[in-house]
Design a protein around this motif. Structure first.
Motif, PDB file in Angstrom:
ATOM      1  N   TYR A   1      -1.535 -14.288  19.979  1.00 45.98           N
ATOM      2  CA  TYR A   1      -1.970 -13.074  19.313  1.00 45.98           C
ATOM      3  C   TYR A   1      -1.497 -13.045  17.867  1.00 45.98           C
ATOM      4  CZ  TYR A   1      -3.030 -11.804  24.061  1.00 45.98           C
ATOM      5  OH  TYR A   1      -3.539 -11.802  25.319  1.00 45.98           O
ATOM      6  N   ILE A   2      -2.176 -12.213  17.062  1.00 45.63           N
ATOM      7  CA  ILE A   2      -1.872 -12.215  15.635  1.00 45.63           C
ATOM      8  C   ILE A   2      -0.558 -11.516  15.309  1.00 45.63           C
ATOM      9  CG2 ILE A   2      -4.297 -12.376  14.966  1.00 45.63           C
ATOM     10  CD1 ILE A   2      -4.152  -9.342  14.290  1.00 45.63           C
ATOM     11  N   GLY A   3      -0.107 -10.620  16.167  1.00 50.42           N
ATOM     12  CA  GLY A   3       1.148  -9.906  15.940  1.00 50.42           C
ATOM     13  C   GLY A   3       0.934  -8.569  15.249  1.00 50.42           C
ATOM     14  N   GLU A   4       1.885  -7.689  15.478  1.00 54.46           N
ATOM     15  CA  GLU A   4       1.795  -6.330  14.955  1.00 54.46           C
ATOM     16  C   GLU A   4       1.773  -6.276  13.431  1.00 54.46           C
ATOM     17  OE1 GLU A   4       4.747  -2.571  15.033  1.00 54.46           O
ATOM     18  OE2 GLU A   4       4.294  -3.426  17.001  1.00 54.46           O
ATOM     19  N   ALA A   5       2.620  -7.059  12.778  1.00 53.62           N
ATOM     20  CA  ALA A   5       2.690  -7.031  11.308  1.00 53.62           C
ATOM     21  C   ALA A   5       1.374  -7.483  10.685  1.00 53.62           C
ATOM     22  CB  ALA A   5       3.841  -7.905  10.819  1.00 53.62           C
ATOM     23  N   LYS A   6       0.770  -8.533  11.234  1.00 53.80           N
ATOM     24  CA  LYS A   6      -0.507  -9.033  10.715  1.00 53.80           C
ATOM     25  C   LYS A   6      -1.613  -8.010  10.949  1.00 53.80           C
ATOM     26  CE  LYS A   6      -3.269 -12.391   9.230  1.00 53.80           C
ATOM     27  NZ  LYS A   6      -3.254 -12.877   7.862  1.00 53.80           N
ATOM     28  N   ALA A   7      -1.605  -7.365  12.122  1.00 53.89           N
ATOM     29  CA  ALA A   7      -2.610  -6.342  12.426  1.00 53.89           C
ATOM     30  C   ALA A   7      -2.529  -5.193  11.423  1.00 53.89           C
ATOM     31  CB  ALA A   7      -2.429  -5.828  13.851  1.00 53.89           C
ATOM     32  N   LYS A   8      -1.311  -4.757  11.110  1.00 53.99           N
ATOM     33  CA  LYS A   8      -1.139  -3.689  10.123  1.00 53.99           C
ATOM     34  C   LYS A   8      -1.674  -4.115   8.764  1.00 53.99           C
ATOM     35  CE  LYS A   8       3.000  -1.545  12.109  1.00 53.99           C
ATOM     36  NZ  LYS A   8       4.446  -1.336  11.916  1.00 53.99           N
ATOM     37  N   ALA A   9      -1.332  -5.331   8.348  1.00 53.63           N
ATOM     38  CA  ALA A   9      -1.769  -5.830   7.039  1.00 53.63           C
ATOM     39  C   ALA A   9      -3.289  -5.923   6.961  1.00 53.63           C
ATOM     40  CB  ALA A   9      -1.136  -7.189   6.756  1.00 53.63           C
ATOM     41  N   LEU A  10      -3.925  -6.418   8.018  1.00 55.63           N
ATOM     42  CA  LEU A  10      -5.390  -6.540   8.032  1.00 55.63           C
ATOM     43  C   LEU A  10      -6.053  -5.169   7.998  1.00 55.63           C
ATOM     44  CD1 LEU A  10      -5.770  -9.381  10.678  1.00 55.63           C
ATOM     45  CD2 LEU A  10      -6.379  -9.530   8.252  1.00 55.63           C
ATOM     46  N   ALA A  11      -5.505  -4.216   8.746  1.00 53.69           N
ATOM     47  CA  ALA A  11      -6.078  -2.873   8.784  1.00 53.69           C
ATOM     48  C   ALA A  11      -5.980  -2.190   7.422  1.00 53.69           C
ATOM     49  CB  ALA A  11      -5.375  -2.040   9.849  1.00 53.69           C
ATOM     50  N   LEU A  12      -4.823  -2.282   6.801  1.00 52.08           N
ATOM     51  CA  LEU A  12      -4.640  -1.684   5.476  1.00 52.08           C
ATOM     52  C   LEU A  12      -5.570  -2.328   4.454  1.00 52.08           C
ATOM     53  CD1 LEU A  12      -0.758  -1.409   5.506  1.00 52.08           C
ATOM     54  CD2 LEU A  12      -2.341   0.529   5.377  1.00 52.08           C
ATOM     55  N   ALA A  13      -5.673  -3.653   4.491  1.00 55.26           N
ATOM     56  CA  ALA A  13      -6.530  -4.368   3.547  1.00 55.26           C
ATOM     57  C   ALA A  13      -7.997  -4.006   3.754  1.00 55.26           C
ATOM     58  CB  ALA A  13      -6.334  -5.871   3.690  1.00 55.26           C
ATOM     59  N   HIS A  14      -8.406  -3.823   5.003  1.00 56.49           N
ATOM     60  CA  HIS A  14      -9.801  -3.484   5.308  1.00 56.49           C
ATOM     61  C   HIS A  14     -10.236  -2.203   4.601  1.00 56.49           C
ATOM     62  CE1 HIS A  14     -13.528  -3.251   7.579  1.00 56.49           C
ATOM     63  NE2 HIS A  14     -13.224  -2.000   7.894  1.00 56.49           N
ATOM     64  N   LEU A  15      -9.322  -1.244   4.522  1.00 54.54           N
ATOM     65  CA  LEU A  15      -9.650   0.028   3.866  1.00 54.54           C
ATOM     66  C   LEU A  15      -9.104   0.123   2.449  1.00 54.54           C
ATOM     67  CD1 LEU A  15      -9.275   2.531   6.837  1.00 54.54           C
ATOM     68  CD2 LEU A  15     -11.342   1.518   5.900  1.00 54.54           C
ATOM     69  N   GLY A  16      -8.557  -0.980   1.937  1.00 55.09           N
ATOM     70  CA  GLY A  16      -8.079  -1.008   0.563  1.00 55.09           C
ATOM     71  C   GLY A  16      -6.910  -0.071   0.317  1.00 55.09           C
ATOM     72  N   THR A  17      -6.017   0.005   1.296  1.00 55.77           N
ATOM     73  CA  THR A  17      -4.892   0.924   1.210  1.00 55.77           C
ATOM     74  C   THR A  17      -3.583   0.151   1.089  1.00 55.77           C
ATOM     75  OG1 THR A  17      -6.098   2.459   2.641  1.00 55.77           O
ATOM     76  CG2 THR A  17      -3.753   2.849   2.375  1.00 55.77           C
ATOM     77  N   ALA A  18      -2.730   0.569   0.173  1.00 57.20           N
ATOM     78  CA  ALA A  18      -1.417  -0.060   0.016  1.00 57.20           C
ATOM     79  C   ALA A  18      -0.445   0.535   1.025  1.00 57.20           C
ATOM     80  CB  ALA A  18      -0.891   0.163  -1.397  1.00 57.20           C
ATOM     81  N   GLU A  19       0.418  -0.304   1.586  1.00 57.95           N
ATOM     82  CA  GLU A  19       1.360   0.172   2.600  1.00 57.95           C
ATOM     83  C   GLU A  19       2.275   1.272   2.072  1.00 57.95           C
ATOM     84  OE1 GLU A  19       4.639  -1.465   5.813  1.00 57.95           O
ATOM     85  OE2 GLU A  19       3.370  -2.900   4.766  1.00 57.95           O
ATOM     86  N   ASN A  20       2.633   1.204   0.794  1.00 60.58           N
ATOM     87  CA  ASN A  20       3.531   2.229   0.244  1.00 60.58           C
ATOM     88  C   ASN A  20       2.812   3.557  -0.021  1.00 60.58           C
ATOM     89  OD1 ASN A  20       2.068   1.554  -2.014  1.00 60.58           O
ATOM     90  ND2 ASN A  20       3.824   0.965  -3.256  1.00 60.58           N
ATOM     91  N   ALA A  21       1.509   3.619   0.194  1.00 63.20           N
ATOM     92  CA  ALA A  21       0.748   4.847  -0.018  1.00 63.20           C
ATOM     93  C   ALA A  21       0.493   5.603   1.285  1.00 63.20           C
ATOM     94  CB  ALA A  21      -0.590   4.520  -0.685  1.00 63.20           C
ATOM     95  N   VAL A  22       1.029   5.105   2.395  1.00 65.39           N
ATOM     96  CA  VAL A  22       0.767   5.731   3.686  1.00 65.39           C
ATOM     97  C   VAL A  22       2.066   6.206   4.329  1.00 65.39           C
ATOM     98  CG1 VAL A  22      -1.225   4.226   4.017  1.00 65.39           C
ATOM     99  CG2 VAL A  22       0.928   3.637   5.109  1.00 65.39           C
ATOM    100  N   THR A  23       1.913   7.096   5.293  1.00 61.08           N
ATOM    101  CA  THR A  23       3.050   7.546   6.095  1.00 61.08           C
ATOM    102  C   THR A  23       2.705   7.341   7.560  1.00 61.08           C
ATOM    103  OG1 THR A  23       2.224   9.825   6.104  1.00 61.08           O
ATOM    104  CG2 THR A  23       3.839   9.262   4.418  1.00 61.08           C
TER     105      THR A  23
END
Length: 75
Positions: A1-23
Motif C-alpha cells: 500500500y502507498i501509506g498514510e503520508a503518501k495518501a495525504k500528499a496526493l489528496a492535498l496535491a489533487h486539490l492544490g492545497t498546501a498542508e500548512n493551509a489546512v487544519t
C-alpha cells in the motif's frame, strides 16, 4: 500500500492545497466498493474536504467539498 503520508500528499496535491493551509488533516484506511481506500479529510476555513485515495495505486477516486451544507464532487 502507498501509506498514510503518501495518501495525504496526493489528496492535498489533487486539490492544490498546501498542508500548512489546512487544519485537522487525517487519513483512515477503509473499504469502499470492495477496495481499500484512504479517506483523507481536512478543514480549510468553513469547508470540510474529503478525498478518497486508492490504497494500492494512489489514484484519486473521489474528492468532495462540504461548505455550509453544500457538497460538491470533484472527480
Amino acid at each position: 500500500y502507498i501509506g498514510e503520508a503518501k495518501a495525504k500528499a496526493l489528496a492535498l496535491a489533487h486539490l492544490g492545497t498546501a498542508e500548512n493551509a489546512v487544519t485537522r488533516l487525517k487519513a483512515e484506511l477503509d473499504v469502499e466498493d470492495g477496495r481499500l481506500v484512504y479517506e483523507v479529510e481536512w478543514t480549510t476555513g468553513t469547508e470540510e474536504i474529503e478525498v478518497d485515495v486508492d490504497a494500492a495505486t494512489g489514484q484519486i477516486i473521489k474528492a468532495g467539498r462540504d461548505g455550509k451544507g453544500d457538497e460538491k464532487e470533484d472527480p
